[in-house]
Motif scaffolding. Structure first.
Motif, PDB file in Angstrom:
ATOM      1  N   PHE A   1      -3.435  -1.289  19.904  1.00 46.77           N
ATOM      2  CA  PHE A   1      -3.157   0.006  19.275  1.00 46.77           C
ATOM      3  C   PHE A   1      -1.936  -0.152  18.376  1.00 46.77           C
ATOM      4  CE2 PHE A   1      -0.810   0.161  23.305  1.00 46.77           C
ATOM      5  CZ  PHE A   1       0.453   0.575  22.893  1.00 46.77           C
TER       6      PHE A   1
ATOM      7  N   TYR B   1      -6.472   5.091  22.943  1.00 46.64           N
ATOM      8  CA  TYR B   1      -6.912   4.399  21.734  1.00 46.64           C
ATOM      9  C   TYR B   1      -7.774   3.161  22.008  1.00 46.64           C
ATOM     10  CZ  TYR B   1      -3.336   7.371  19.637  1.00 46.64           C
ATOM     11  OH  TYR B   1      -2.576   8.449  19.251  1.00 46.64           O
TER      12      TYR B   1
ATOM     13  N   PRO C   1      -6.189   1.406  15.939  1.00 48.02           N
ATOM     14  CA  PRO C   1      -6.086   2.843  16.182  1.00 48.02           C
ATOM     15  C   PRO C   1      -4.709   3.199  16.717  1.00 48.02           C
ATOM     16  CG  PRO C   1      -7.250   1.783  17.978  1.00 48.02           C
ATOM     17  CD  PRO C   1      -7.031   0.722  16.938  1.00 48.02           C
TER      18      PRO C   1
END
Length: 470
Positions: A66, A61, A32
């Motif tokens: 991330f 996230y 993400p």
């Protein structure tokens, strides 16, 4: 009718292709996050405030991983001690390799040639503990000379630029036996320019940090080539091309020269090694010295403990007698202070790698060609690992110290920083000489820190010096 059939057939094919693409995308679950603007990515946000950058994205996230884009590449940031352990351990199975930003690889590094086994041995043997012990006296004597010439004449000094000056001069002496003050200064300036632009936005426009790094890299390459050429000719003339030579440059030249395939690319490889070691040796150690002295000035009780430890060592020495390895081993409390300084104000923000084949971490796929990074900021101020994390407390490094992979100033695993002992001896020898000579007081207690992304006191860390009574 035929045209309608053909249109239906084409639409069916497009639908099938899109379905395959979507299903493939679903199978490759990416971390993400967001990558920001083209070219720039999220570089500016990271460079200006690396700690906030990491914490914000971990909160938004994932606390494990991330994605972002820094210095021109899509990147996955692995967080926490498990992320650190994963990256350190995977460097040995050829799925991950070291990566440097474009400001380094394109403009500062010579055409890459794989290192020969003999040169790797020379690197490792040079930085082994038993090898570094021989340099304790040199580091001590150079620290004394530097303080006498650049600190003692003044009531106030700017610690950061002076510490960079000292650490770079020392690296030139140890790695290349290069100690002409004027020549060292001429070589230092382009290195400092490159350091400013290491993680800059890759836009080669006059006046930008990246442009400064490009110009600095060109100067460094030219000067290093000349230094290596002169040393090679000198060693050949004196018939001293032996592997036992002390400084790293001479040892590397001896190692390569014994290779029957010696050519210009070998000298490029030597130059790249020297460039890397010079950059690493002054860039982080000067920052560490700066903030150790900052903390000693801010915490009188800690200064007193360090002073007491160092004074005992000083009293055990005869007139003119230099520090030894045995003395360095006695500086346990001082090293705890250094570690706590590195935890609160990390001189390095982490490291970057490149993924050579698709890898999976925490349920996410990191595609081949992406960059990966670990960050000190995912653990250093996490109360899960460091109680009351904003407090300056050297005692947290006593005994077994922090949990594994939570405090990693030198990386970890088989590729831990080769220069760890070099840095430790250099920092401790310098701190010994400062505290046994001066009391410290900050000229501006409210001096701000900016990030580039290394932490830099905006006024250079102005410290008032009060010599100890004799």
């Amino acid at each position: 009718m035929a045209s309608i059939f053909l249109l239906g057939f084409v639409l069916s094919i497009i639908f099938i292709i899109l379905t395959l693409i979507i299903s493939q995308k679903d199978q490759r679950k990416l971390p993400p996050g967001k990558v920001g603007w083209p070219i720039i990515g999220e570089t500016l946000a990271f460079v200006s405030s690396p700690e906030k950058f990491i914490h914000d994205r971990m909160t938004k996230y994932s606390s494990e991983i991330f994605k972002t884009s820094i210095a021109g590449g899509k990147m996955a940031v692995l967080c926490g001690p498990l992320g650190n352990k994963f990256l350190f351990s995977n460097e040995t199975n050829k799925s991950i390799t070291t990566w440097w930003p474009t400001s380094i690889t394109k403009h500062m590094i010579f055409p890459y040639e794989a290192s020969s086994p003999s040169s790797i041995v020379e690197d490792h043997s040079f930085f082994k503990l038993e090898g570094m012990q021989h340099y304790v006296s040199i580091m001590d004597s150079m620290a004394k000379e530097h303080l006498e010439a650049r600190w003692a004449p003044h009531q106030e000094v700017k610690v950061h630029p002076l510490s960079k000056e000292f650490t770079f001069a020392l690296a030139c002496r140890v790695f290349m036996n290069y100690d002409n003050p004027e020549q060292v200064r001429e070589l230092a300036e382009p290195f400092f320019d490159v350091a400013k632009g290491i993680l800059s936005v890759p836009l080669n426009i006059p006046g930008t940090p990246f442009n400064g790094a490009v110009k600095g890299g060109a100067i460094i390459k030219e000067k290093l080539q000349q230094i290596i050429k002169n040393r090679r000719e000198e060693l050949q003339k004196k018939m001293k091309m032996k592997k036992g030579d002390r400084d790293l440059l001479s040892r590397l030249l001896a190692s390569y020269y014994c290779d029957e395939n010696y050519n210009l690319s070998k000298e490029y490889d030597i130059a790249n090694k020297i460039i890397g070691y010079l950059m690493a040796s002054f860039y982080t150690t000067s920052t560490t010295i700066t903030f150790v002295l900052d903390n000693l000035a801010l915490h009188p009780e800690v200064y007193d403990n360090v002073y007491e430890e160092q004074l005992e060592i000083s009293k055990s020495k005869g007139a003119g007698e230099l520090l030894t390895w045995a003395d360095i081993q006695k500086m346990k409390y001082t090293w705890n202070v250094v570690c706590e300084s590195m935890r609160l104000t990390p001189p390095s923000q982490g490291a970057f790698k490149e993924v050579l084949t698709d890898i999976t971490y925490a349920g996410f796929t990191i595609p081949k060609g992406w960059k990966v990074s670990w960050s000190v900021h995912s653990t250093y101020k996490n109360p899960k690992y460091f109680n009351d994390p904003e407090k300056f407390d050297p005692s947290r490094f006593e005994g077994n110290g922090p949990p594994p992979f939570t405090f990693v100033p030198f990386g970890g695993g088989p590729n831990m920083c080769a220069g760890k002992e070099y840095a430790r001896i250099e920092i401790l020898a310098f701190i010994h000489n400062v505290v046994t000579r001066f009391k410290l007081k900050k000229a501006n207690p409210n001096e701000k820190i900016v990030y580039t992304p290394e932490p830099i006191p905006v006024e250079g860390l102005r410290i008032c010096l009060q010599p100890h009574e004799k």
